[in-house]
Design a protein around this motif. Structure first.
Motif, mmCIF file in Angstrom:
data_model
loop_
_atom_site.group_PDB
_atom_site.id
_atom_site.type_symbol
_atom_site.label_atom_id
_atom_site.label_comp_id
_atom_site.label_asym_id
_atom_site.label_seq_id
_atom_site.Cartn_x
_atom_site.Cartn_y
_atom_site.Cartn_z
ATOM 1 N N PRO A 41 0.803 -1.225 0.000
ATOM 2 C CA PRO A 41 0.000 0.000 0.000
ATOM 3 C C PRO A 41 0.840 1.281 0.000
ATOM 4 N N SER A 42 2.065 1.210 0.511
ATOM 5 C CA SER A 42 2.912 2.409 0.553
ATOM 6 C C SER A 42 3.712 2.628 -0.730
ATOM 7 N N THR A 43 3.662 1.667 -1.662
ATOM 8 C CA THR A 43 4.340 1.821 -2.952
ATOM 9 C C THR A 43 3.638 2.902 -3.764
ATOM 10 N N THR A 44 4.413 3.736 -4.439
ATOM 11 C CA THR A 44 3.807 4.744 -5.315
ATOM 12 C C THR A 44 3.684 4.192 -6.731
ATOM 13 N N VAL A 45 2.864 4.830 -7.517
ATOM 14 C CA VAL A 45 2.703 4.442 -8.919
ATOM 15 C C VAL A 45 4.044 4.579 -9.646
ATOM 16 N N ALA A 46 4.771 5.652 -9.363
ATOM 17 C CA ALA A 46 6.076 5.870 -10.004
ATOM 18 C C ALA A 46 7.060 4.767 -9.624
#
Length: 78
Positions: free
Chosen positions: A58-63
């Motif tokens: 959940p803490s991963t960003t799209v980038a």
């Protein structure tokens, strides 16, 4: 390139309101854990890459996910 692709998937399949800010985490975009697991499975199938659970959280960003796909050798079709 993958940022645009992921943004499209998120808005069309996972119903994230656009435009998607690639610097926001999946948690900030209100992507639930089931949708995140489905996204990971879809990307693994489509691009024949392995995405570990520790890499897509959940803490991963799209980038960050876009960079992960590129570094894993995924290639968008022309």
């Amino acid at each position: 390139m993958f940022v645009d692709y992921l943004s499209t998937i998120l808005t069309t399949v996972h119903k994230v309101p656009g435009p998607v800010d690639p610097e926001k985490s999946f948690q900030e975009l209100d992507v639930d854990s089931l949708s995140l697991a489905e996204l990971g499975a879809q990307l693994e199938d489509e691009f024949e890459v392995t995405i570990d659970e520790e890499e897509l959280t959940p803490s991963t960003t799209v980038a960050e996910l876009a960079v992960l796909l590129e570094s894993g050798g995924a290639v968008l079709p022309a």
